[in-house]
Design an enzyme around this catalytic site. Structure first.
Site, PDB file in Angstrom:
ATOM      1  N   ASP A 156       0.818  -1.208   0.000  1.00 23.92           N
ATOM      2  CA  ASP A 156       0.000   0.000   0.000  1.00 23.92           C
ATOM      3  C   ASP A 156       0.856   1.264   0.000  1.00 23.92           C
ATOM      4  O   ASP A 156       2.096   1.204  -0.068  1.00 23.92           O
ATOM      5  CB  ASP A 156      -0.954  -0.037   1.197  1.00 23.92           C
ATOM      6  CG  ASP A 156      -2.331   0.531   0.881  1.00 23.92           C
ATOM      7  OD1 ASP A 156      -2.432   1.371  -0.028  1.00 23.92           O
ATOM      8  OD2 ASP A 156      -3.298   0.142   1.563  1.00 23.92           O
ATOM      9  N   ASP A 211      -9.621   3.709  -4.460  1.00 23.40           N
ATOM     10  CA  ASP A 211     -10.300   2.513  -3.954  1.00 23.40           C
ATOM     11  C   ASP A 211     -11.692   2.382  -4.562  1.00 23.40           C
ATOM     12  O   ASP A 211     -12.427   3.368  -4.690  1.00 23.40           O
ATOM     13  CB  ASP A 211     -10.431   2.579  -2.432  1.00 23.40           C
ATOM     14  CG  ASP A 211      -9.108   2.421  -1.723  1.00 23.40           C
ATOM     15  OD1 ASP A 211      -8.104   2.117  -2.397  1.00 23.40           O
ATOM     16  OD2 ASP A 211      -9.068   2.606  -0.495  1.00 23.40           O
TER      17      ASP A 211
END
Length: 530
Positions: A156, A211
């Protein structure tokens, strides 16, 4: 990696496609994995941080017993919140409350089921949920993961210490390679610095988008942005528009079928995000159709893209439409009316600009929809359709007081994505109304209601075949035609057309193929030369 081409190359066109594949292989990360997109399951979309060892084992069991593993979903990925602290030697330690036995026994259990094991970390000081990140610990973490038997790293981008991703991600790539274990490297950089432009030698896949949320607007927004980088994907390195939301309940069956079909065709990694312990037979059939999945695993490895789009001339004032920032052309879909009395921003067809996924704590997707102001029992009490247009140009949503924001994807990509984000006061959060044409402008772009188009998506497959998707974004059923010329084929060539969802041959067609397509639905076919 070498590929044999079956049969005789019948045209220069096919030969060029083959060269493209070879060139993409030479540029991609050469770590022995990712020659086709990864298929698997990830804990995050459904469980978030509410994950523990027993639940993880149950999900691994369900992936096997439901037939998902047999269908090709062989990665089990444990996302954020498994970490707790580092010991005196700097080794990462699992949360003793949720993973009391550590990660290695869970990896062994997952492997015993015939699955591969994926694990999450972050190219920052902390993960997105505040757990220890890997920045500065890349080598020790890579060795630890390899010693546990990890097969994939989902990496991430939070808490980056102001270090550019182009510097942070190669460090972990090199650390993983030094372990000698083939580990699929999944970059989760959110597309902020356009990783598709530079990540081919670094990762096996890279996020091109923000996202995904389990709704129609978020899904098609990610699809559209991912399409910008279609030429960048290929064997060993894939564009990733984020996980698959099928089965989580936020979309209709037609929308989920569209979502899955398009993710398959654009060669996205198919990382499922539902609860595999409780899946209805319709969802399971959708996720395991072998003819559809074979398109994603096709060894030519060329991403399908949008090849034709036709505007639909029926306006549905109750429908949702995406809003982006695009070139200002003084069209009706760029005209807005700001009403300070009810704090609404209305499009030219009377719909209200809104924070679409207002029920989600971190929701930021925007759209236009039927105005519900003044009506009782509405989603988020209609506060998501109220905006405070400040004199400074800041536009705040009344529900969460966050700011309208144009996403900046690196220095060369400002927009087109529009969202609601934390207020920072930067130029990409300042807007003004042009009274001459009633447009709302920022950074030389105009807020635009994107048309609910009828689209054709297509891409080449092995043996001179093609996948073609007729995609209906409109609110009503419609007829869509795929013309051979739009796909780049000779209009006089005959092709056998097979419906991949129905698993049925539809006949032989010359020049074009047409079909009725349900609202928000698809027809997905394979063209094979006769």
């Amino acid at each position: 990696y070498q590929r044999r081409v079956r049969g005789t190359m019948k045209s220069l066109h096919v030969y060029i496609l083959y060269l493209i594949v070879l060139c993409s292989l030479s540029l991609a990360l050469n770590n022995g994995v990712g020659l086709t997109p990864a298929l698997g399951w990830n804990t995050w979309n459904h469980f978030g941080c509410e994950i523990n060892e027993e639940l993880a084992r149950q999900c691994a069991d369900a992936i096997v017993s439901s037939g998902l593993l047999a269908a090709g979903y062989d990665y089990f990925t444990l996302d954020d919140c498994w970490q707790s602290y580092r010991d005196a030697s700097g080794v990462i330690v699992a949360d003793p409350n949720t993973f009391p036995n550590g990660i290695k026994p869970l990896v062994d259990y997952v492997h015993s089921k015939g699955l591969k094991f994926g694990l999450y970390s972050d190219a920052g000081l902390k993960t997105c949920q505040g757990r220890p990140g890997s920045l500065g610990y890349e080598d020790i973490d890579a060795r630890t993961y390899a010693s546990w038997g990890v097969d994939m790293l989902r990496y991430d981008n939070c808490n980056d210490n102001n270090i550019p991703p182009q510097q942070r991600y190669p460090i972990m790539r090199d650390a993983l390679n030094r372990t000698g274990r083939p580990i699929y490297f999944q970059m989760c950089e959110w597309g902020l610095d356009s990783p598709a432009e530079w990540a081919e030698p670094i990762a096996n896949s890279w996020r091109t988008t923000s996202d995904i949320s389990d709704n129609w607007i978020s899904m098609i927004s990610n699809l559209d942005w991912n399409n910008w980088f279609a030429k960048k994907a290929g064997p060993g390195g894939w564009n990733d528009p984020d996980n698959v939301e099928v089965g989580n309940g936020g979309m209709t069956f037609n929308e989920y079928q569209s979502h899955f079909s398009l993710w398959v065709a654009v060669k996205a990694p198919l990382m499922l995000g539902h609860d595999p312990r409780y899946v209805d037979p319709y969802t399971l059939a959708l996720l395991t159709n072998p003819e559809v999945i074979s398109v994603n695993k096709d060894h030519l490895g060329i991403q399908a893209k949008k090849v034709a789009s036709y505007s639909y001339n029926i306006t549905n004032p109750k429908g949702n439409s995406v809003v982006w920032m695009t070139e200002c052309i003084s069209s009706l879909n760029q005209q807005w009316k700001w009403n300070p009395d009810d704090m609404s921003i209305r499009s030219s067809d009377g719909r209200c600009f809104e924070l679409y996924d207002c029920w989600e704590p971190n929701g930021g997707t925007v759209s236009v929809s039927e105005c519900t102001l003044g009506k009782s029992n509405q989603q988020c009490n209609s506060l998501n359709q109220q905006w405070n247009f400040e004199d400074t140009g800041i536009v705040k949503n009344a529900l969460n007081t966050k700011c309208l924001d144009i996403t900046i994807y690196g220095p060369d990509f400002v927009g087109p994505t529009l969202e609601v984000f934390d207020c920072l006061g930067n130029p990409n959060q300042k807007f003004y109304v042009n009274r001459t044409d009633n447009s709302i402008r920022s950074n030389g772009l105009c807020m635009t209601v994107m048309p609910d188009n009828l689209e054709v998506w297509a891409g080449p497959l092995i043996q001179n075949s093609y996948v073609v998707i007729l995609f209906n974004r409109a609110e009503v059923d419609a007829q869509i035609t795929a013309k051979w010329s739009d796909i780049g084929l000779n209009p006089s060539t005959s092709y056998k057309v097979r419906d991949l969802w129905q698993r049925k041959d539809l006949g032989t067609f010359i020049g074009q193929f047409s079909s009725s397509v349900s609202s928000h639905g698809v027809v997905m076919v394979k063209l094979t030369p006769v």
